[in-house]
Design an enzyme around this catalytic site. Structure first.
Site, mmCIF file in Angstrom:
data_model
loop_
_atom_site.group_PDB
_atom_site.id
_atom_site.type_symbol
_atom_site.label_atom_id
_atom_site.label_comp_id
_atom_site.label_asym_id
_atom_site.label_seq_id
_atom_site.Cartn_x
_atom_site.Cartn_y
_atom_site.Cartn_z
ATOM 1 N N LYS A 104 1.543 -20.665 -24.198
ATOM 2 C CA LYS A 104 1.452 -18.681 -24.079
ATOM 3 C C LYS A 104 1.744 -18.508 -26.012
ATOM 4 C CE LYS A 104 4.630 -17.602 -20.001
ATOM 5 N NZ LYS A 104 4.810 -17.058 -19.633
ATOM 6 N N GLU B 51 8.874 -11.601 -28.011
ATOM 7 C CA GLU B 51 8.701 -10.236 -28.052
ATOM 8 C C GLU B 51 8.742 -9.026 -28.157
ATOM 9 O OE1 GLU B 51 6.090 -10.956 -23.886
ATOM 10 O OE2 GLU B 51 4.971 -12.161 -24.870
ATOM 11 N N HIS C 243 12.769 -12.079 -12.930
ATOM 12 C CA HIS C 243 11.517 -12.207 -13.866
ATOM 13 C C HIS C 243 10.679 -12.500 -12.580
ATOM 14 C CE1 HIS C 243 13.041 -10.350 -17.095
ATOM 15 N NE2 HIS C 243 14.074 -11.336 -17.646
ATOM 16 N N ARG D 29 -5.653 -20.097 -12.013
ATOM 17 C CA ARG D 29 -4.451 -20.494 -10.654
ATOM 18 C C ARG D 29 -4.642 -20.489 -9.029
ATOM 19 N NH1 ARG D 29 -0.452 -19.243 -9.672
ATOM 20 N NH2 ARG D 29 1.216 -19.210 -11.626
#
Ligand code: ADP
Length: 673
Positions: free
Chosen positions: A119, A203, A238, A296
């Site tokens: 990520k 973040e 989440h 995917r």
């Protein structure tokens, strides 16, 4: 010159394996399933043309073992491998190994998977490609001091995320400097345990954003298109549970900008196949930020299929064969609205804790052009600790959002599951919530509305109690009828003669907190029953029938109602349109075996549970109905009694042992034996 895939191995299980097999079959491609020892009887195994055992139940030794899967593909002479989602779907080494073994991997190149798999690196790459990213720190320097400095620079609240993350695991919010080291340590611990990699990134934590994603598709000829967007803001831990397409209420400019950014993102890694670019959107200022790319097929791809009328798996295979995309961007159109609900075996009241167990009875809505059910399990299947607790996805389409929501609500009402607790009732309450109907969606929706969404354990309504008892009466009726058929002189219960007879059935609601047994008066009349409940409710004339699959159809004073019903020992389970699973205990049955008739000389477990206490010792002389042991099941204690007078010979389990339904617990030497 494109190669034609003739035989495909599906390196997955459950609903997605079944779904891929469906398309392959339609295209005339032979299918090979792989399975673990736990999945011998699974749907995907039965659905494929052939199936190969690849190892024991733990995924690490079966579905995640790339070498075994490639060996299975070679053995079956498959020419392609479809990884589905999860397991090996985003494993670049596996994709590479497939190519090395001469197998077509239905997915992007190993290089694209690698570029997007980490990520932190993906964010850096996206920033270079001009795609907006959430302000943060995505660097390699992982020293605690450096991370703390970066967190202050970003400004609190800060989200600490595992770089190798997925499935919402290990993400921790730090509200202020004081919290930071606790959040960091905990994120690192979970990241190391889940992904074997404790690197994190930081973040800015956005307040109540929306999760909007764009479906993209690329081919090996340089074409990349988008297939519109999806909103997946309804999440718990989440993780998504309701997804819809298109994302409601976005301005045209925002949509256009996100689509362009998604295509730029895919282009920057020369993307081939189906992919999803996830964004967080802050609708107030119209800003959007790249979150990650999933290289995917997504769990929620059916909503895109329903609005576009396309089969994404067919496209994936076609592109993997080397062909061009079948449609150009301006030929891809969308109509109406689609929404998907993910039914999970979990307990919404206990922070959505996954549940395991056997799906005793299952009823899904009938499939139609506007209602689709994707599931890999059915009655008798197990939701085990080894795999994802997804039971089914129910997807509905409508000409607009309200009609799609109505259709999904109705379809979920027709979905009934007994045996394992699910989020079905919870999903129905989300669908009915005013804020959801008005499309006021954001990722904090569930947290904010949790009080209204989690059902309180309240006593069952009179009608539900009546249904539970009617199921029992119907079952008894059917049993009496079948034994009467064997021997007409056996039909000797007083109430089966043509005159009224009365009885009282004591039923305890096992779902409610403070359950006390309710006495229900039953008067048998020819072809019907009349019921009088403790709260004064009366049904003067009720009748019904119980089908072998557990479908109970009753008539309560002219009101026809349907439910799913089952009994195991003294416990009755019932699922109605409301989505909740009810449990009742019938007092007169509490001492009897799993199928009603107590067995002399043996006491068996009426339900799965734990041995909580022995009330007598081996050698003890007991009368019929003497309590002999306590079984704890579903957080409740059940007293098990001697089936007849006699001497206790042996207890076959020890204190604290977990026992299966039907397990032999105690042997007796009955009196006179
Ligand atoms: P995973 O890959 O583990 O699923 P994602 O990065 O895709 O993790 O994020 C999953 C969800 O977590 C998002 O849909 C969103 O609800 C929440 N989330 C992630 N990043 C942020 C952020 N910076 N601010 C607020 N919420 C976030």
């Amino acid at each position: 010159m494109p190669t034609l895939v003739r035989k495909i191995l599906i390196a997955n299980r459950g609903e997605i394996a079944c779904r891929i097999i469906g398309t392959a079959r339609r295209l005339g491609i032979a299918t090979v399933a792989v399975y673990s020892e736990a999945d011998r009887h699974a749907r995907h195994v039965a659905a494929a043309d052939e199936a190969i055992l690849v190892g024991p139940a733990p995924a690490g030794k079966s579905y995640l073992d790339g070498a075994k899967i490639i060996a299975a593909a070679k053995y079956a002479k498959a020419d392609a491998v479809h990884p589905g989602y999860g397991f090996l779907a985003e494993n670049a080494d596996f994709a590479e190994a497939c190519a090395g073994a001469g197998l077509v991997f239905v997915g992007p190149s190993p290089a694209s998977i690698r570029a997007m798999g980490d990520k932190a690196r993906a964010k850096a790459l996206m920033a270079e490609a001009g795609v907006p990213i959430v302000p943060g720190y995505f660097g390699d320097d992982q020293r605690a001091g450096r991370l703390a400095e970066e967190a202050s620079r970003i400004g609190y609240p800060v989200l600490v995320k595992p770089s190798a993350g997925g499935g919402g695991k290990g993400m921790k919010i730090a509200a202020s400097t004081e919290d930071f080291s606790t959040a960091l340590d905990s994120a690192k611990r979970e990241a190391a345990a889940s992904f074997g990699d404790d690197r994190v990134m930081l973040e800015k934590y956005l307040a109540a954003p929306r999760h909007v994603e764009v479906q993209v598709f690329g081919d090996g000829h340089g074409t990349i298109v988008h297939l519109f967007d999806r909103d997946c803001s309804i999440q718990r831990r989440h993780q998504k549970i309701l997804e819809e397409a298109p994302a409601p209420g976005l301005s045209d400019e925002l949509r256009k900008a996100m689509r362009a950014a998604a295509i730029a993102a895919a282009r920057s890694v020369a993307y081939i196949g189906a992919g999803t670019i996830e964004f967080l959107v802050t609708p107030a200022d119209g800003a959007f930020y790249f979150l990650e790319m999933n290289t995917r097929l997504q769990v929620e791809h059916p909503v895109t299929e329903m609005i576009t009328g396309l089969d994404l798996v067919a496209w994936q295979i076609r592109v993997a064969e080397g062909a061009r995309l079948p449609l150009a961007q301006d030929e891809i159109t969308a109509a109406g609205h689609a929404i998907e609900a993910r039914i999970y075996a979990e307990d919404p009241a206990r922070d959505f804790l996954p549940r395991t167990g056997s799906l005793e009875r299952v009823a899904f809505p009938p499939a139609s052009p506007d209602v689709r059910v994707d599931s890999g399990v059915g009655a008798g299947d197990e939701i085990s600790i080894h795999y994802d607790p997804l039971v089914a996805k129910v997807i509905a389409h409508g000409e607009d959002r309200p009609s799609a929501l109505r259709r999904l609500g109705h379809a979920l009402g027709e979905t009934r599951i007994l045996g394992v607790e699910t989020n079905l009732g919870f999903l129905r309450r989300v669908l009915a919530h005013a804020a959801f109907l008005e499309a006021r969606l954001d990722t904090s929706f569930i947290e904010r509305h949790s009080a209204a969404l989690v059902a309180e354990a309240k006593p069952a309504a009179a009608e539900v109690l009546a249904l539970a008892v009617l199921g029992l009466l119907c079952e008894r009726d059917a049993e009496a009828r079948s034994s009467a058929m064997l021997d007409p002189w056996n039909a000797r219960d007083a109430w089966r003669l043509n005159e009224a007879a009365e009885e009282t059935i004591h039923v305890r609601d096992a779902t409610a907190q403070e359950a006390h047994a309710e006495a229900i008066r039953v008067v048998h009349t020819p072809g019907a029953w009349s019921l009088a409940l403790a709260d004064g409710t009366q049904y003067f004339r009720s009748s019904g029938a119980l089908a072998a699959d557990g479908t109970l159809r009753v008539d309560l004073d002219g009101h026809r109602v349907e439910a799913l019903w089952m009994r195991s020992g003294p416990e009755i389970r019932l699922a109605t349109r409301e989505g909740e699973q009810h449990r009742f205990l019938v007092q007169s049955l509490e001492a009897r075996g799993p199928h009603g008739g107590g067995q002399t000389g043996r006491l068996t477990a009426p339900m799965p549970g734990r041995i909580a206490a022995f009330l007598v010792a081996p050698g003890a002389e007991v009368a019929a109905n003497t309590p002999v042991l306590v079984l704890e099941a579903m957080k409740m204690e059940h007293m098990l009694r001697a089936p007849s007078a006699g001497i206790v010979r042996e207890f076959t389990f020890s204190l604290g042992d977990q026992v299966a339904e039907g397990a032999l617990l105690v042997t007796f030497d009955p009196d006179g034996a």
